[in-house]
Scaffold this motif. Structure first.
Motif, PDB file in Angstrom:
ATOM      1  N   SER A 263     -44.458  21.521 -72.300  1.00 27.92           N
ATOM      2  CA  SER A 263     -44.088  22.807 -71.703  1.00 27.92           C
ATOM      3  C   SER A 263     -43.330  22.515 -70.412  1.00 27.92           C
ATOM      4  O   SER A 263     -43.904  22.039 -69.436  1.00 27.92           O
ATOM      5  CB  SER A 263     -45.351  23.627 -71.418  1.00 27.92           C
ATOM      6  N   LEU A 264     -42.027  22.788 -70.435  1.00 31.58           N
ATOM      7  CA  LEU A 264     -41.164  22.382 -69.326  1.00 31.58           C
ATOM      8  C   LEU A 264     -40.265  23.528 -68.871  1.00 31.58           C
ATOM      9  O   LEU A 264     -39.938  24.417 -69.662  1.00 31.58           O
ATOM     10  CB  LEU A 264     -40.258  21.220 -69.773  1.00 31.58           C
ATOM     11  N   PRO A 265     -39.820  23.492 -67.608  1.00 37.22           N
ATOM     12  CA  PRO A 265     -38.794  24.446 -67.163  1.00 37.22           C
ATOM     13  C   PRO A 265     -37.541  24.279 -68.022  1.00 37.22           C
ATOM     14  O   PRO A 265     -37.150  23.162 -68.363  1.00 37.22           O
ATOM     15  CB  PRO A 265     -38.533  24.029 -65.709  1.00 37.22           C
ATOM     16  N   ASN A 266     -36.938  25.399 -68.355  1.00 41.42           N
ATOM     17  CA  ASN A 266     -35.769  25.378 -69.245  1.00 41.42           C
ATOM     18  C   ASN A 266     -34.526  24.860 -68.517  1.00 41.42           C
ATOM     19  O   ASN A 266     -34.194  25.337 -67.430  1.00 41.42           O
ATOM     20  CB  ASN A 266     -35.521  26.790 -69.776  1.00 41.42           C
TER      21      ASN A 266
ATOM     22  N   ARG B 122     -33.078  16.216 -71.937  1.00 41.57           N
ATOM     23  CA  ARG B 122     -34.051  15.273 -71.356  1.00 41.57           C
ATOM     24  C   ARG B 122     -34.735  14.448 -72.441  1.00 41.57           C
ATOM     25  O   ARG B 122     -35.154  13.314 -72.196  1.00 41.57           O
ATOM     26  CB  ARG B 122     -35.074  16.042 -70.515  1.00 41.57           C
ATOM     27  N   LEU B 123     -34.837  15.011 -73.642  1.00 42.43           N
ATOM     28  CA  LEU B 123     -35.365  14.261 -74.782  1.00 42.43           C
ATOM     29  C   LEU B 123     -34.408  13.131 -75.161  1.00 42.43           C
ATOM     30  O   LEU B 123     -34.820  11.989 -75.402  1.00 42.43           O
ATOM     31  CB  LEU B 123     -35.584  15.215 -75.961  1.00 42.43           C
TER      32      LEU B 123
ATOM     33  N   TRP C  65     -35.539  17.389 -63.966  1.00 41.81           N
ATOM     34  CA  TRP C  65     -35.042  16.472 -64.985  1.00 41.81           C
ATOM     35  C   TRP C  65     -35.902  15.211 -65.060  1.00 41.81           C
ATOM     36  O   TRP C  65     -36.188  14.712 -66.157  1.00 41.81           O
ATOM     37  CB  TRP C  65     -33.578  16.121 -64.698  1.00 41.81           C
ATOM     38  N   ILE C  66     -36.331  14.704 -63.921  1.00 43.84           N
ATOM     39  CA  ILE C  66     -37.175  13.501 -63.919  1.00 43.84           C
ATOM     40  C   ILE C  66     -38.515  13.785 -64.594  1.00 43.84           C
ATOM     41  O   ILE C  66     -38.954  13.036 -65.475  1.00 43.84           O
ATOM     42  CB  ILE C  66     -37.393  12.981 -62.478  1.00 43.84           C
ATOM     43  N   GLU C  67     -39.155  14.879 -64.189  1.00 40.50           N
ATOM     44  CA  GLU C  67     -40.457  15.219 -64.775  1.00 40.50           C
ATOM     45  C   GLU C  67     -40.317  15.546 -66.265  1.00 40.50           C
ATOM     46  O   GLU C  67     -41.198  15.221 -67.064  1.00 40.50           O
ATOM     47  CB  GLU C  67     -41.087  16.395 -64.023  1.00 40.50           C
ATOM     48  N   GLY C  68     -39.211  16.167 -66.622  1.00 37.69           N
ATOM     49  CA  GLY C  68     -38.979  16.491 -68.032  1.00 37.69           C
ATOM     50  C   GLY C  68     -38.828  15.247 -68.890  1.00 37.69           C
ATOM     51  O   GLY C  68     -39.436  15.130 -69.955  1.00 37.69           O
ATOM     52  N   ALA C  69     -38.015  14.316 -68.417  1.00 39.61           N
ATOM     53  CA  ALA C  69     -37.811  13.075 -69.167  1.00 39.61           C
ATOM     54  C   ALA C  69     -39.111  12.289 -69.263  1.00 39.61           C
ATOM     55  O   ALA C  69     -39.436  11.713 -70.318  1.00 39.61           O
ATOM     56  CB  ALA C  69     -36.726  12.233 -68.508  1.00 39.61           C
ATOM     57  N   LYS C  70     -39.879  12.266 -68.166  1.00 35.95           N
ATOM     58  CA  LYS C  70     -41.169  11.563 -68.188  1.00 35.95           C
ATOM     59  C   LYS C  70     -42.124  12.197 -69.200  1.00 35.95           C
ATOM     60  O   LYS C  70     -42.879  11.496 -69.889  1.00 35.95           O
ATOM     61  CB  LYS C  70     -41.814  11.596 -66.796  1.00 35.95           C
ATOM     62  N   ALA C  71     -42.089  13.514 -69.309  1.00 41.52           N
ATOM     63  CA  ALA C  71     -42.957  14.209 -70.268  1.00 41.52           C
ATOM     64  C   ALA C  71     -42.549  13.905 -71.713  1.00 41.52           C
ATOM     65  O   ALA C  71     -43.394  13.856 -72.611  1.00 41.52           O
ATOM     66  CB  ALA C  71     -42.911  15.713 -70.014  1.00 41.52           C
ATOM     67  N   TRP C  72     -41.257  13.683 -71.915  1.00 41.26           N
ATOM     68  CA  TRP C  72     -40.784  13.385 -73.271  1.00 41.26           C
ATOM     69  C   TRP C  72     -41.032  11.928 -73.671  1.00 41.26           C
ATOM     70  O   TRP C  72     -41.156  11.619 -74.854  1.00 41.26           O
ATOM     71  CB  TRP C  72     -39.288  13.688 -73.379  1.00 41.26           C
ATOM     72  N   LEU C  73     -41.115  11.022 -72.703  1.00 40.95           N
ATOM     73  CA  LEU C  73     -41.195   9.588 -73.022  1.00 40.95           C
ATOM     74  C   LEU C  73     -42.335   9.217 -73.978  1.00 40.95           C
ATOM     75  O   LEU C  73     -42.090   8.534 -74.976  1.00 40.95           O
ATOM     76  CB  LEU C  73     -41.270   8.756 -71.738  1.00 40.95           C
TER      77      LEU C  73
END
Length: 284
Positions: free
Chosen positions: A168-171, A207-208, A240-248
């Protein structure tokens, strides 16, 4: 790469016959391409030296949820950007694209160069690309449900269930994503870098896509995302950093399931060991 006459190639792979009428004269020869993991493609060379790549539909492409028609739609929509190979011909048997002449960057590419071309891809107007957006949940479920029970150990199943839902991430909007952007899918041409093998490409959270490339290149996520944001003049770097980290971790699990399915389909122990290696990174 095995080189053979066009007639021999058609006997070995009957899907080639579906594209035979495209050529005014039978091609001079065909050559198997061994670079791709999913695809078993052909380089087709005509009498005057013009070359193409035949990307067939096979049970393997179906197993990995690959659509040659979607690949064609994407390549057609971005043809004017000259980032990828031009699509030439599509049939129910496969896709014919131009052969990209140049130096393969299979042995590695400068990550800044990769980020520059990735930022160009993500900036393409997606309203002109007629494909359905990517579903992470649908993709990992598709892989999991095809894997036989004997491979579904409790450890693999726990990781699948823990990470099967998207974060669940900011769009930040959707972008065109290649989903396999690394040196092995890039070619250095006289006109600059080009990206090949768009079979996994889709419209998704960029970010994915970044997480996938960062993982393959083993780059520091914070530094890589900061450089990417600078290229695209994005100010909200933290999102963007938190989003990419969440996808990793999710991309790691998706890759793990891909390797398990690849092992099941081909029986190559290398794929199973890759899946085990990913599992172990979570356990450690």
């Amino acid at each position: 790469m095995a080189r053979m006459s066009w007639h021999e190639a058609c006997q070995l792979d009957p899907t080639l016959q579906s594209v035979a009428h495209f050529f005014s004269f039978p091609p001079e020869y065909a050559q198997t391409l061994t670079g791709g993991l999913t695809n078993r493609c052909w380089k087709v060379v005509c009498q005057k030296g013009k070359a193409y790549v035949w990307r067939p539909n096979t049970p393997i492409t179906k197993a990995f949820s690959i659509s040659r028609f979607q690949e064609y739609q994407i390549l057609k929509a971005i043809e004017s950007t000259h980032i990828g190979p031009a699509p030439i011909f599509i049939s129910d048997q496969g896709l014919l694209v131009e052969w990209v002449e140049g130096e393969s960057l299979h042995n590695g590419v400068n990550f800044d160069s990769l980020l520059k071309i990735q930022s160009r891809i993500h900036a393409i107007d997606t309203t002109k690309i007629p494909v359905v957006p990517f579903s992470f949940l649908a993709r990992v479920d598709h892989y999991w449900f095809q894997i036989k029970e004997s491979l579904k150990t409790p450890e693999f199943e726990k990781l699948y269930r823990d990470w099967r839902n998207p974060p669940s991430l900011p769009n930040v909007g959707y972008s065109l994503c290649h989903f396999d952007l690394a040196g092995y899918n890039m070619v250095k041409t006289e006109h600059g870098l080009k990206v090949i093998d768009w079979e996994y490409a889709s419209i998704a959270d960029p970010r994915l896509d970044l997480a996938l490339s960062i993982d393959v290149a083993d780059e520091n996520p914070v530094e890589a995302i900061a450089r990417y944001c600078q290229l695209r003049e994005i100010e909200d770097i933290d999102t963007w950093i938190e989003g990419a980290k969440a996808w990793l971790p999710r991309t790691a699990v998706m890759a793990m399931l891909w390797y398990l399915l690849a092992f099941q389909l081909w029986g190559d122990e290398h794929y199973y060991h890759q899946a085990l290696q990913i599992k172990e990174t979570f356990c450690s």
